[in-house]
Scaffold this active site. Sequence first.
Site, short mmCIF file in Angstrom:
data_model
loop_
_atom_site.label_atom_id
_atom_site.label_comp_id
_atom_site.label_asym_id
_atom_site.label_seq_id
_atom_site.Cartn_x
_atom_site.Cartn_y
_atom_site.Cartn_z
N THR A 70 -21.09 -38.78 2.01
CA THR A 70 -19.95 -39.42 2.58
C THR A 70 -20.91 -39.33 4.28
O THR A 70 -20.85 -38.17 4.24
CB THR A 70 -18.64 -39.22 2.94
OG1 THR A 70 -18.61 -39.48 1.66
CG2 THR A 70 -17.99 -39.79 4.03
N LYS B 220 -15.04 -45.51 4.24
CA LYS B 220 -15.40 -44.52 3.57
C LYS B 220 -14.37 -43.67 4.67
O LYS B 220 -13.80 -42.57 4.19
CB LYS B 220 -16.36 -43.96 3.32
CG LYS B 220 -16.45 -43.32 2.79
CD LYS B 220 -15.40 -42.45 1.53
CE LYS B 220 -15.19 -40.97 1.21
NZ LYS B 220 -14.15 -40.80 0.03
N LYS C 61 -15.15 -31.89 7.46
CA LYS C 61 -16.70 -32.96 8.21
C LYS C 61 -15.92 -34.67 8.22
O LYS C 61 -16.13 -35.48 9.00
CB LYS C 61 -17.85 -33.30 6.79
CG LYS C 61 -18.51 -34.20 7.16
CD LYS C 61 -19.51 -34.46 6.10
CE LYS C 61 -18.98 -34.60 4.58
NZ LYS C 61 -18.79 -35.92 3.70
P1 NAP Z 1 -21.09 -30.41 -3.55
O1 NAP Z 1 -20.42 -29.50 -5.24
O2 NAP Z 1 -21.13 -29.42 -2.08
O3 NAP Z 1 -22.71 -30.77 -3.53
C1 NAP Z 1 -23.22 -30.66 -2.43
C2 NAP Z 1 -24.14 -31.16 -2.51
O4 NAP Z 1 -25.59 -31.92 -1.78
C3 NAP Z 1 -25.62 -29.99 -3.89
O5 NAP Z 1 -26.59 -30.44 -5.35
C4 NAP Z 1 -25.64 -29.47 -2.05
O6 NAP Z 1 -27.15 -28.55 -3.42
C5 NAP Z 1 -27.25 -30.67 -2.08
N1 NAP Z 1 -27.10 -30.02 -0.77
C6 NAP Z 1 -26.46 -29.55 0.54
N2 NAP Z 1 -27.50 -29.55 1.68
C7 NAP Z 1 -28.95 -29.53 0.96
C8 NAP Z 1 -30.09 -29.36 1.35
N3 NAP Z 1 -29.71 -29.39 2.97
N4 NAP Z 1 -30.90 -30.21 0.75
C9 NAP Z 1 -31.16 -30.86 -0.54
N5 NAP Z 1 -29.65 -30.44 -0.96
C10 NAP Z 1 -28.58 -30.51 -0.35
O7 NAP Z 1 -20.31 -31.93 -2.57
P2 NAP Z 1 -19.80 -33.16 -3.78
O8 NAP Z 1 -18.43 -32.79 -3.95
O9 NAP Z 1 -20.76 -33.26 -4.90
O10 NAP Z 1 -19.61 -34.79 -2.75
C11 NAP Z 1 -21.02 -34.94 -2.57
C12 NAP Z 1 -20.49 -35.84 -0.80
O11 NAP Z 1 -19.73 -36.74 -1.94
C13 NAP Z 1 -19.52 -35.30 0.17
O12 NAP Z 1 -20.52 -36.14 0.79
C14 NAP Z 1 -19.20 -35.75 -0.37
O13 NAP Z 1 -18.10 -35.69 1.14
C15 NAP Z 1 -18.75 -36.72 -1.08
N6 NAP Z 1 -17.35 -36.74 -1.82
C16 NAP Z 1 -16.81 -35.99 -2.30
C17 NAP Z 1 -15.88 -36.22 -3.36
C18 NAP Z 1 -15.15 -35.22 -3.76
O14 NAP Z 1 -14.03 -35.51 -4.77
N7 NAP Z 1 -15.35 -33.90 -4.08
C19 NAP Z 1 -15.43 -37.61 -3.36
C20 NAP Z 1 -15.73 -38.65 -2.73
C21 NAP Z 1 -16.49 -38.22 -2.08
P3 NAP Z 1 -27.00 -27.20 -4.23
O15 NAP Z 1 -26.72 -27.68 -5.53
O16 NAP Z 1 -28.38 -27.15 -3.63
O17 NAP Z 1 -25.87 -26.41 -2.90
#
Ligand code: NAP
Length: 287
Positions: A98, A173, A241
């Site tokens: 997102t 979104k 965010k």
């Molecule tokens: P998350 O668990 O916080 O995972 C974030 C990922 O991004 C991890 O793989 C992290 O790597 C990587 N990352 C962060 N900063 C980075 C950088 N500078 N360089 C390289 N990799 C980096 O997030 P998530 O819940 O999977 O969500 C991912 C996206 O989907 C977000 O934009 C969120 O808003 C969206 N989303 C989430 C949900 C939900 O329910 N969780 C639902 C819909 C949409 P590391 O492992 O090294 O930290």
Amino acid sequence: MNTLKLGWVGLGNMGNPMVMNLLKAGFEVTVFNRTKDKEAPLIEAGATTANSPQELMEKCDVVITMLSNDAAVKEVFESPTGLLSKEYPTKVIINMSTVSPETSRYLASSCSTHNVHFIDAPVSGSVKPAQDGTLVILVGSSTTDYELAKPIFDVLGKTAIHVGEAGVASSAKLAINYLLGLNLQGLAETVLFAESNGVSKEDMLNIINAGACGNGITNIKAPSILNDSYPAAFALKHLVKDLRLAKEAGLDSPLIHPLFNSYAAAEKEGLGDQDVMAILSSLKHKQ
Ligand code: NAP
């Protein structure tokens, strides 16, 4: 067996189960995560690993990003070993993170100058739908690119809705996550109000979920409220965010400002890495 070779960057709460489903569906997937140990369960399930996003572009037909925020996505695209470190004619990048509509349009334009096709494809639905392959995928791209990616979306989601060009899907979104924020703030306030007047949270959740005010998200969040335990499915910091991005994209409605302030305060109190439903803990301490 699916013949498209896929690359994936970002194996957090969402990326991990999404890749698992692609592997189960027979796709060949190469993964890259900044923190390498998160790749282990996927490698065990048949994925291969890459040393950089650039290596994914060399090896794969389609590379998908599922990263925290705009800054992370830009870094993965633009670093010296990033996705756009060279021209990659015919290759496709799908960003499912997102990000702001402005960032999506910027990425589409950067991809175009590198001869790469870009698809803006954020998702609605959290970890459980990611595990079940029942996400709702919002797609902004050309029709040709949408058709090319459809077999991937068919594995990851129950539906993919093509809403327009890159940027439009990110706007959709942000709109759906505004509704999510409203729902959970309302649920938390309702349960706390009822509890402070002698109605147990069990009874109040039953009343909500047995009636017309109950919905998918009020049902999903009921167990965490009952257990007063909020391990992150969708981290609260990510909703902060998204609400910030919605404001920056022009949302100026009566409720967005107090809603944003409420979740932002919860993040400041140290609840950012908890699930978004931890808004209830934040409000409880203010009673
Ligand atoms: P998350 O668990 O916080 O995972 C974030 C990922 O991004 C991890 O793989 C992290 O790597 C990587 N990352 C962060 N900063 C980075 C950088 N500078 N360089 C390289 N990799 C980096 O997030 P998530 O819940 O999977 O969500 C991912 C996206 O989907 C977000 O934009 C969120 O808003 C969206 N989303 C989430 C949900 C939900 O329910 N969780 C639902 C819909 C949409 P590391 O492992 O090294 O930290």
